[in-house]
Design a protein around this motif. Structure first.
Motif, mmCIF file in Angstrom:
data_model
loop_
_atom_site.group_PDB
_atom_site.id
_atom_site.type_symbol
_atom_site.label_atom_id
_atom_site.label_comp_id
_atom_site.label_asym_id
_atom_site.label_seq_id
_atom_site.Cartn_x
_atom_site.Cartn_y
_atom_site.Cartn_z
ATOM 1 N N ALA A 1 12.997 1.230 6.484
ATOM 2 C CA ALA A 1 11.622 0.802 6.746
ATOM 3 C C ALA A 1 11.566 0.099 8.095
ATOM 4 C CB ALA A 1 11.140 -0.122 5.640
ATOM 5 N N GLU A 2 10.583 0.484 8.889
ATOM 6 C CA GLU A 2 10.338 -0.180 10.165
ATOM 7 C C GLU A 2 8.915 -0.729 10.133
ATOM 8 O OE1 GLU A 2 10.805 2.811 13.095
ATOM 9 O OE2 GLU A 2 12.957 3.108 12.748
ATOM 10 N N ALA B 1 19.395 17.464 7.840
ATOM 11 C CA ALA B 1 18.701 16.609 6.873
ATOM 12 C C ALA B 1 17.197 16.858 6.942
ATOM 13 C CB ALA B 1 18.999 15.134 7.150
ATOM 14 N N TYR B 2 16.536 16.646 5.815
ATOM 15 C CA TYR B 2 15.078 16.643 5.766
ATOM 16 C C TYR B 2 14.633 15.201 5.980
ATOM 17 C CZ TYR B 2 15.495 21.221 3.547
ATOM 18 O OH TYR B 2 15.794 22.525 3.266
ATOM 19 N N VAL B 3 13.707 14.995 6.882
ATOM 20 C CA VAL B 3 13.225 13.648 7.184
ATOM 21 C C VAL B 3 11.748 13.551 6.797
ATOM 22 C CG1 VAL B 3 12.905 11.879 8.943
ATOM 23 C CG2 VAL B 3 14.872 13.438 9.078
ATOM 24 N N PHE B 4 11.441 12.590 5.919
ATOM 25 C CA PHE B 4 10.063 12.323 5.511
ATOM 26 C C PHE B 4 9.658 10.977 6.110
ATOM 27 C CE2 PHE B 4 12.083 14.899 2.307
ATOM 28 C CZ PHE B 4 11.120 15.795 1.879
ATOM 29 N N GLU B 5 8.582 10.969 6.845
ATOM 30 C CA GLU B 5 8.088 9.726 7.430
ATOM 31 C C GLU B 5 6.654 9.484 6.965
ATOM 32 O OE1 GLU B 5 10.532 9.597 11.672
ATOM 33 O OE2 GLU B 5 8.433 10.256 11.643
ATOM 34 N N VAL B 6 6.413 8.302 6.401
ATOM 35 C CA VAL B 6 5.060 7.901 6.015
ATOM 36 C C VAL B 6 4.671 6.753 6.934
ATOM 37 C CG1 VAL B 6 3.607 6.944 4.205
ATOM 38 C CG2 VAL B 6 5.335 8.648 3.637
ATOM 39 N N ILE B 7 3.601 6.965 7.711
ATOM 40 C CA ILE B 7 3.234 6.030 8.782
ATOM 41 C C ILE B 7 1.810 5.523 8.544
ATOM 42 C CG2 ILE B 7 2.991 5.765 11.275
ATOM 43 C CD1 ILE B 7 4.757 8.415 11.421
ATOM 44 N N ASP B 8 1.644 4.214 8.604
ATOM 45 C CA ASP B 8 0.309 3.635 8.483
ATOM 46 C C ASP B 8 0.053 2.665 9.626
ATOM 47 O OD1 ASP B 8 0.843 0.744 7.749
ATOM 48 O OD2 ASP B 8 1.867 1.681 6.064
ATOM 49 N N LYS C 1 0.585 -4.187 13.185
ATOM 50 C CA LYS C 1 0.670 -2.883 13.853
ATOM 51 C C LYS C 1 0.908 -1.732 12.883
ATOM 52 C CE LYS C 1 2.187 -4.557 18.370
ATOM 53 N NZ LYS C 1 3.232 -4.479 19.433
ATOM 54 N N GLY C 2 1.555 -2.015 11.758
ATOM 55 C CA GLY C 2 1.774 -0.948 10.785
ATOM 56 C C GLY C 2 3.225 -0.814 10.361
ATOM 57 N N THR C 3 3.452 0.178 9.495
ATOM 58 C CA THR C 3 4.771 0.381 8.894
ATOM 59 C C THR C 3 5.139 1.855 8.923
ATOM 60 O OG1 THR C 3 4.433 -1.522 7.435
ATOM 61 C CG2 THR C 3 6.131 0.061 6.781
ATOM 62 N N ARG C 4 6.412 2.116 9.102
ATOM 63 C CA ARG C 4 6.943 3.473 9.026
ATOM 64 C C ARG C 4 8.058 3.487 7.976
ATOM 65 N NH1 ARG C 4 7.781 7.680 13.080
ATOM 66 N NH2 ARG C 4 6.815 6.251 14.552
ATOM 67 N N MET C 5 7.862 4.255 6.904
ATOM 68 C CA MET C 5 8.893 4.450 5.880
ATOM 69 C C MET C 5 9.606 5.763 6.167
ATOM 70 S SD MET C 5 8.934 1.959 3.655
ATOM 71 C CE MET C 5 7.911 0.584 3.100
ATOM 72 N N SER D 1 0.636 5.869 -1.448
ATOM 73 C CA SER D 1 -0.214 4.886 -2.123
ATOM 74 C C SER D 1 -0.035 3.509 -1.501
ATOM 75 C CB SER D 1 0.119 4.844 -3.613
ATOM 76 O OG SER D 1 -0.581 3.800 -4.261
ATOM 77 N N ASN D 2 1.216 3.144 -1.249
ATOM 78 C CA ASN D 2 1.494 1.843 -0.625
ATOM 79 C C ASN D 2 0.875 1.757 0.770
ATOM 80 O OD1 ASN D 2 3.040 0.063 -2.315
ATOM 81 N ND2 ASN D 2 4.228 -0.440 -0.491
ATOM 82 N N ALA D 3 1.028 2.825 1.527
ATOM 83 C CA ALA D 3 0.481 2.840 2.889
ATOM 84 C C ALA D 3 -1.039 2.697 2.865
ATOM 85 C CB ALA D 3 0.884 4.133 3.594
#
Length: 604
Positions: free
Chosen positions: A588-589, A532-539, A594-598, A510-512
């Motif tokens: 958070a990056e 580990a499980y890695v979840f990445e949300v990229i916008d 350019k966007g964000t990667r959580m 939702s934030n993205a």
């Protein structure tokens, strides 16, 4: 006791199994029999009184009755594969409550931990099992005793809480002058249908006209009973030999009317969204695995719909949604005020504890401090109770109208032709409802995470199935964005709390979406790396300024770019706390323009 009447040789013998002994709870069926509605439908009906050993679902499945009347256990058994069909929800709200003596000092479900309570079982008393799950209470920490059905066990102190009906046990306790408290699942996010008329798939397949006739005659009986309660009370006392007093039956009739709501809602009304919400509650509680058997559970006597009337209704519903949004904003301000009050009182309590420790050597001063400490603790408990009651109230009062709006919009979307311009309006309504539901879910999750008795309800989650539904819900946020989900092949099941995981990922998506340009893509990538499980949300949105990045996971924090974007500032703070509970890692990056990667990491 059996009450039956044979009207003619042509009449079809039909058996109805009630949940309990004869009382006003089943008034409509007695009216349908005595006023001749069943007879007019060509039916010879035998009404079977309920007992602890005769449970309607089992009696109907075993062929001892064609029809029955059950509570939420009906849906639970259907989701487990039983071929049951709901014909009419007589009670729009369940009368099932837990009742406790006031001197037991039980004012919330948390207070039941370590106490003795009487329940029928977790299947029949599914409302309570769902309530415990919503409040993050491990049911194994409660001493459950099979119900004796005798209120004296509560009165004498044999148990601390007793499974009851709003229409019955409160009257008995008031008559004896015993003060009591009520724990109603409705105040904790569990608002189920009750006293549901049902049959089997086989009965519906073999005798569709009989099913329709029996349902209609029963509802006619219920309308008559609601309009002539004193006549039904006379019938119960004089013909059915009910042991309750007239005053008790009047109390029961009044309580039941408020649950059936015949002046507001058509008798027997069933909302598909409400059934789905109930099913999701059972899934989240780990009582069933999925809702694949939900389809065709709810009987529709007249599947034809008037699209023009439905569209008019949906426009009214949209107006209600707009008003609801305004009210929610006001309620959020009130919620924050309560939270601030709670923090101030907690701070005072901590200060007094510290001061008390320093003054232990000074007896008189310490007594004064101890008294202040007690008062501070009482204020703290009261403030917390107010906050939790507020959250429960918001959930209940807004979910019900939102459920109606959502259900109507879904039906309209199905009925309208693809080229209809009205579909655009329907889409906007569905997205508005989705945003409000997500907001309410966030408030409930915030409250759950504040609970001292919080425990995770972990279970193995099939991420492919889980994210398919997640993507569908995320796409409702806006039609101008594309949500893409990518899962690495061979992912093993994730052991996590599914409800909290859904809140976490939905908030990130939702934030993205909110901070991305229209027409852009938001990606969720899930992989398995280094245990580990890695979840990445990229916008590809506007990005987060470097000086704001350290603060984005603080509650209510909203950056300078957020002023024109709707939001409460709760989402990312919830994400951080959920990750912490799962002993994970959150990062958070972001680069401006350019966007964000959580990035969320959950350990194996």
């Amino acid at each position: 006791m059996l009450i039956g009447l044979s009207f003619s040789i042509a009449a079809e013998p039909v058996h109805l199994q009630l949940r309990w002994r004869h009382q006003f709870q089943f008034a409509g069926y007695y009216a349908a029999l005595e006023k001749g509605y069943y007879k007019d439908a060509g039916l010879d009906v035998v009404i079977h009184e309920g007992t602890p050993g005769n449970k309607p679902v089992q009696e109907v499945l075993q062929g001892n009755a064609q029809y029955g009347e059950a509570n939420s256990e009906l849906l639970l058994e259907r989701l487990r594969g039983a071929p049951l069909v709901a014909l009419a929800a007589i009670y729009q709200h369940s009368p099932s409550i837990l009742i406790a003596r006031k001197d037991a000092e039980i004012s919330s479900p948390d207070d039941l931990v370590g106490k003795k309570i009487m329940l029928m079982d977790q299947t029949v008393d599914a409302d309570f099992a769902a309530m415990f799950n919503n409040e993050s209470i491990d049911i194994s920490r409660i001493h459950i005793i099979p119900s004796s059905y005798e209120i004296d066990d509560l009165i004498t102190g044999k148990v601390d809480a007793f499974n009851s009906y709003l229409s019955n046990e409160p009257y008995l306790l008031k008559q004896q002058g015993i003060e009591f408290t009520v724990l109603n699942p409705r105040n904790y996010g569990v608002d189920f249908y009750s006293d549901i008329l049902f049959t089997t798939e086989d009965e519906l397949k073999q005798h569709p006209e009989r099913v329709k006739a029996f349902r209609q005659a029963s509802l006619e009986g219920w309308y008559y009973a609601m309009n002539h309660p004193q006549e039904i009370i006379d019938l119960l006392l004089n013909k059915y030999n009910v042991k309750k007093s007239r005053e008790h039956l009047n109390f029961e009739a009044d309580a039941i009317r408020s649950l059936i709501m015949p002046d507001v809602i058509d008798l027997g009304h069933m909302n598909p969204w409400r059934w789905r919400h109930m099913a999701e509650t059972f899934i989240n509680a780990g009582m069933v695995e999925n809702d694949k058997f939900l389809q065709n559970f709810s009987y529709d006597p007249d599947p034809k719909a008037d699209n023009e009337k439905l569209l008019k209704y949906i426009k009214i519903a949209a107006l209600i949604a707009l008003i609801s949004t305004s009210v929610v904003i006001g309620l959020l301000a009130a919620y924050r005020s309560l939270e601030r009050k709670n923090k101030i009182i907690n701070g005072r309590e901590k200060y007094l504890r510290k001061l008390s420790a320093e003054l232990m050597s000074k007896h008189n001063d310490n007594l004064i401090i101890q008294k202040e400490l007690r008062l501070a603790k009482e204020s703290s408990d009261k403030a917390l109770a107010e906050q939790r009651h507020f959250v429960a109230m918001v959930s209940h009062e807004f979910r019900s109208p939102l459920a109606v709006i959502d259900s109507a919009s879904q039906l309209l979307a199905i009925k309208l032709p693809v080229e209809s311009e009205a579909l655009h309006i329907v889409g906007r309504i569905q997205r508005g409802v989705s945003r409000l539901v997500n907001f309410i879910d966030n408030c409930l999750t915030e409250d759950r995470l504040n609970s001292e008795s919080l425990s995770l309800h972990r279970r193995a989650i099939d991420l492919r199935e889980f994210t398919a539904l997640l993507k569908e819900n995320a796409q409702l946020i806006s039609e101008d964005y594309q949500v893409v989900v990518e899962l690495s092949p061979g992912l093993p099941p994730l052991n996590a709390d599914p409800q909290l995981l859904n809140i976490l990922l939905l908030n990130l998506l939702s934030n993205a979406i909110k901070y991305s340009p229209p027409g852009s893509e938001v990606r969720l990538h899930i992989k398995h790396v280094d245990q580990a499980y890695v979840f990445e949300v990229i916008d590809k949105g506007s990005g987060i300024p470097a000086d704001e990045l350290p603060f984005i996971f603080q509650k209510y924090y909203r950056g300078h770019a957020s002023s024109s974007i709707p939001g409460a500032g709760l989402g990312l703070s919830l994400v951080a706390r959920i990750v912490e509970l799962h002993r994970g890692h959150l990062d958070a990056e972001s680069h401006e323009s350019k966007g964000t990667r959580m990035i969320v990491k959950f350990p194996l």
